[in-house]
Enzyme design. Structure first.
Site, PDB file in Angstrom:
ATOM      1  N   LYS A  80      64.846 -38.720 -31.263  1.00 49.54           N
ATOM      2  CA  LYS A  80      66.307 -38.553 -31.408  1.00 49.54           C
ATOM      3  C   LYS A  80      66.892 -39.906 -31.779  1.00 49.54           C
ATOM      4  O   LYS A  80      66.298 -40.959 -31.485  1.00 49.54           O
ATOM      5  CB  LYS A  80      66.898 -38.077 -30.083  1.00 49.54           C
ATOM      6  CG  LYS A  80      68.264 -37.463 -30.179  1.00 49.54           C
ATOM      7  CD  LYS A  80      68.234 -35.998 -30.595  1.00 49.54           C
ATOM      8  CE  LYS A  80      69.632 -35.442 -30.772  1.00 49.54           C
ATOM      9  NZ  LYS A  80      69.619 -34.028 -31.120  1.00 49.54           N
ATOM     10  N   GLY A 181      83.417 -24.734 -25.374  1.00 52.60           N
ATOM     11  CA  GLY A 181      83.210 -25.380 -26.671  1.00 52.60           C
ATOM     12  C   GLY A 181      83.086 -24.358 -27.781  1.00 52.60           C
ATOM     13  O   GLY A 181      82.094 -23.641 -27.878  1.00 52.60           O
ATOM     14  N   GLY A 183      82.797 -24.767 -31.136  1.00 50.63           N
ATOM     15  CA  GLY A 183      82.507 -25.574 -32.324  1.00 50.63           C
ATOM     16  C   GLY A 183      81.543 -24.844 -33.245  1.00 50.63           C
ATOM     17  O   GLY A 183      81.602 -23.616 -33.368  1.00 50.63           O
ATOM     18  N   VAL A 185      78.475 -24.127 -32.985  1.00 48.50           N
ATOM     19  CA  VAL A 185      77.631 -23.118 -32.328  1.00 48.50           C
ATOM     20  C   VAL A 185      78.485 -22.118 -31.554  1.00 48.50           C
ATOM     21  O   VAL A 185      78.284 -20.909 -31.647  1.00 48.50           O
ATOM     22  CB  VAL A 185      76.606 -23.783 -31.366  1.00 48.50           C
ATOM     23  CG1 VAL A 185      75.775 -22.707 -30.670  1.00 48.50           C
ATOM     24  CG2 VAL A 185      75.700 -24.757 -32.112  1.00 48.50           C
TER      25      VAL A 185
HETATM   26  P1  NAD Z   1      80.548 -29.231 -32.217  1.00 48.15           P
HETATM   27  O1  NAD Z   1      80.942 -30.676 -32.118  1.00 48.15           O
HETATM   28  O2  NAD Z   1      80.730 -28.512 -33.503  1.00 48.15           O
HETATM   29  O3  NAD Z   1      81.321 -28.358 -31.095  1.00 48.15           O
HETATM   30  C1  NAD Z   1      81.519 -28.791 -29.802  1.00 48.15           C
HETATM   31  C2  NAD Z   1      82.873 -28.233 -29.384  1.00 48.15           C
HETATM   32  O4  NAD Z   1      83.044 -28.530 -27.992  1.00 48.15           O
HETATM   33  C3  NAD Z   1      84.048 -28.882 -30.120  1.00 48.15           C
HETATM   34  O5  NAD Z   1      84.901 -27.872 -30.619  1.00 48.15           O
HETATM   35  C4  NAD Z   1      84.739 -29.732 -29.036  1.00 48.15           C
HETATM   36  O6  NAD Z   1      86.146 -29.811 -29.213  1.00 48.15           O
HETATM   37  C5  NAD Z   1      84.385 -28.951 -27.783  1.00 48.15           C
HETATM   38  N1  NAD Z   1      84.419 -29.729 -26.536  1.00 48.15           N
HETATM   39  C6  NAD Z   1      84.039 -31.007 -26.307  1.00 48.15           C
HETATM   40  N2  NAD Z   1      84.201 -31.322 -25.019  1.00 48.15           N
HETATM   41  C7  NAD Z   1      84.676 -30.208 -24.414  1.00 48.15           C
HETATM   42  C8  NAD Z   1      85.041 -29.885 -23.077  1.00 48.15           C
HETATM   43  N3  NAD Z   1      84.951 -30.785 -22.102  1.00 48.15           N
HETATM   44  N4  NAD Z   1      85.472 -28.636 -22.809  1.00 48.15           N
HETATM   45  C9  NAD Z   1      85.576 -27.703 -23.781  1.00 48.15           C
HETATM   46  N5  NAD Z   1      85.264 -27.963 -25.063  1.00 48.15           N
HETATM   47  C10 NAD Z   1      84.825 -29.187 -25.374  1.00 48.15           C
HETATM   48  O7  NAD Z   1      79.028 -29.204 -31.717  1.00 48.15           O
HETATM   49  P2  NAD Z   1      77.974 -28.036 -31.949  1.00 48.15           P
HETATM   50  O8  NAD Z   1      77.156 -28.321 -33.143  1.00 48.15           O
HETATM   51  O9  NAD Z   1      78.663 -26.732 -31.800  1.00 48.15           O
HETATM   52  O10 NAD Z   1      76.999 -28.288 -30.691  1.00 48.15           O
HETATM   53  C11 NAD Z   1      77.395 -27.927 -29.378  1.00 48.15           C
HETATM   54  C12 NAD Z   1      76.280 -28.334 -28.414  1.00 48.15           C
HETATM   55  O11 NAD Z   1      75.062 -27.662 -28.775  1.00 48.15           O
HETATM   56  C13 NAD Z   1      75.944 -29.828 -28.425  1.00 48.15           C
HETATM   57  O12 NAD Z   1      75.550 -30.230 -27.128  1.00 48.15           O
HETATM   58  C14 NAD Z   1      74.745 -29.913 -29.353  1.00 48.15           C
HETATM   59  O13 NAD Z   1      73.910 -31.023 -29.079  1.00 48.15           O
HETATM   60  C15 NAD Z   1      74.035 -28.623 -28.999  1.00 48.15           C
HETATM   61  N6  NAD Z   1      73.157 -28.157 -30.057  1.00 48.15           N
HETATM   62  C16 NAD Z   1      73.661 -27.871 -31.285  1.00 48.15           C
HETATM   63  C17 NAD Z   1      72.812 -27.412 -32.279  1.00 48.15           C
HETATM   64  C18 NAD Z   1      73.345 -27.059 -33.639  1.00 48.15           C
HETATM   65  O14 NAD Z   1      72.614 -26.435 -34.428  1.00 48.15           O
HETATM   66  N7  NAD Z   1      74.579 -27.393 -33.969  1.00 48.15           N
HETATM   67  C19 NAD Z   1      71.445 -27.263 -32.027  1.00 48.15           C
HETATM   68  C20 NAD Z   1      70.959 -27.538 -30.746  1.00 48.15           C
HETATM   69  C21 NAD Z   1      71.834 -27.989 -29.764  1.00 48.15           C
END
Ligand code: NAD
Length: 361
Positions: A80, A181, A183, A185
């Protein structure tokens, strides 16, 4: 000029710190284990409060990638990268090129992709300077696009496994699910759950994202500080790590936790705390493997194949259900059971990469 220094960390094959002050680049890259193949893991750009916090995060995330890659048998190891800073301010072509040169210095032992604070477009810029990237924009070279919908689909299938284990059926009709969250995902996850009859409660810092899911999927909105306390069947953390800790676990009123966020347990012993509170925990490196599976499919000898990626992502449901059953038999937490299985694969080199990587465009 970028200065790269190696930091010796027991249990890790290689950890480097790279600094280029004139570009605002300050990165850590951790290669945890390459027994089964080159270390694969995204690059996170985040405003860490201290460099120690960044180092702690990259080490835990890299170890999680070793387990995730081993358990999905994709022929990769775990690694990472984190870059300290505000992703909205520090990124430029020069910055991404300098970072790509740091990746090149690892000679192909580390392959990166997007993560929080980085996008498929950033990966495409880096690709001009290094072949050691996956997760390119769809239609560009080997590109499979944003992996997040696959991550969300894997989490959805994992939530079905939780329902099958706890309630005797994978059906989510009428089940109340709280998503933290909305976002990349969380939003597609909300959509899959809605169409399959679940009742949703959501929280985010972004009001626009909340209004949209509330209108589209009839989701109830609660403040971010309340989402883990919502009485519900399943709590799905899809924001930052560390959400399962000494403060939050006693406040939870769910039967299970199953979401995409990496490093949901603040520390490994919180898996035991979850068990003591009678809350089933789906280990993050099992349930959120859909994105990893999808980016790996860019590198197949025949090129990217979305159907094959979906079929493997679908298997998360079965793997997780078997994991819950075995953990119950062995009286272990699902986390400990998953770690034991990953170590078995690593010791016996099960799933080791046989086919060389196809990295050239
Ligand atoms: P993202 O940044 O698109 O979405 C995260 C969302 O969480 C954002 O909308 C943000 O405003 C919100 N957020 C942040 N802090 C918060 C809180 N305290 N309370 C409520 N909402 C909050 O990220 P993502 O790509 O959707 O990933 C989300 C998680 O999944 C991360 O931990 C990431 O490491 C993990 N992940 C993502 C993927 C992927 O394919 N994107 C793969 C494996 C793991």
């Amino acid at each position: 000029m970028t200065v790269i220094e190696e930091i010796h960390i027991p249990g890790f094959e290689k950890v480097i710190e790279a600094k280029n002050p004139s570009l605002g680049l300050h990165a850590f890259i951790a290669l945890h284990n390459t027994t089964l193949g080159p270390a694969l893991g995204g690059t996170r750009i985040y405003s860490y409060p201290t460099k120690e916090a960044a180092l702690t995060d990259v080490l835990r995330l890299a170890q999680g990638m070793t387990y995730k890659s081993a358990l999905t048998k994709v022929g990769f190891g775990g690694g990472k990268a984190v870059i300290i800073g505000d992703h909205k301010k520090i990124k430029s072509q020069e910055f991404l090129f300098a970072y790509a040169d740091v990746i090149n210095s690892l000679g192909g032992n580390y392959i990166t992709a997007e993560d929080i604070g980085t996008t498929t477009d950033d990966v495409a810029i880096m690709r001009q300077r290094t072949p050691y990237v996956v997760g390119l924009p769809f239609g560009q070279g080997l590109g499979s696009g944003d992996p997040s919908p696959f991550t969300a689909w894997g989490v959805y299938r994992g939530i079905q496994a939780v329902a099958a284990f706890l309630f005797g059926s994978p059906s989510l009709a009428g089940k109340k699910i709280a998503i933290q969250g909305i976002g990349k995902v969380g939003k597609p996850l909300a959509e899959f759950l809605f169409w399959n009859g679940a009742k949703l409660v959501v929280a985010d810092m972004d009001p626009a994202a909340l209004t949209q899911v509330s209108k589209l999927y009839g989701a109830e909105i609660v403040p971010p500080s309340e989402i883990h306390k919502v009485p519900c069947d399943i709590f799905a953390p899809c924001a930052m790590g560390g959400i399962l800790n000494d403060v939050t676990i006693p406040e939870m009123q769910c039967k299970a936790v199953a979401g995409s966020a990496n490093n949901q347990l603040l520390s490994e012993h919180h898996a035991d705390v979850m068990k003591k509170h009678g809350i089933l925990y789906a280990p993050d490196y099992v349930i959120n493997a859909g994105g990893l599976i999808n980016v790996c499919h860019e590198l197949l000898p025949g090129g990217y194949d979305a159907t094959s990626s979906r079929i493997l992502t679908d298997k998360i449901e079965d793997s997780l259900l078997k994991l819950f059953q075995k953990a119950e038999e062995d009286n272990l937490t699902p986390s400990q059971e998953a770690i034991n299985l990953a170590h078995l694969y690593l010791d016996q080199k099960i799933g080791k990469r046989e086919i060389p990587l196809r990295l050239a465009l």
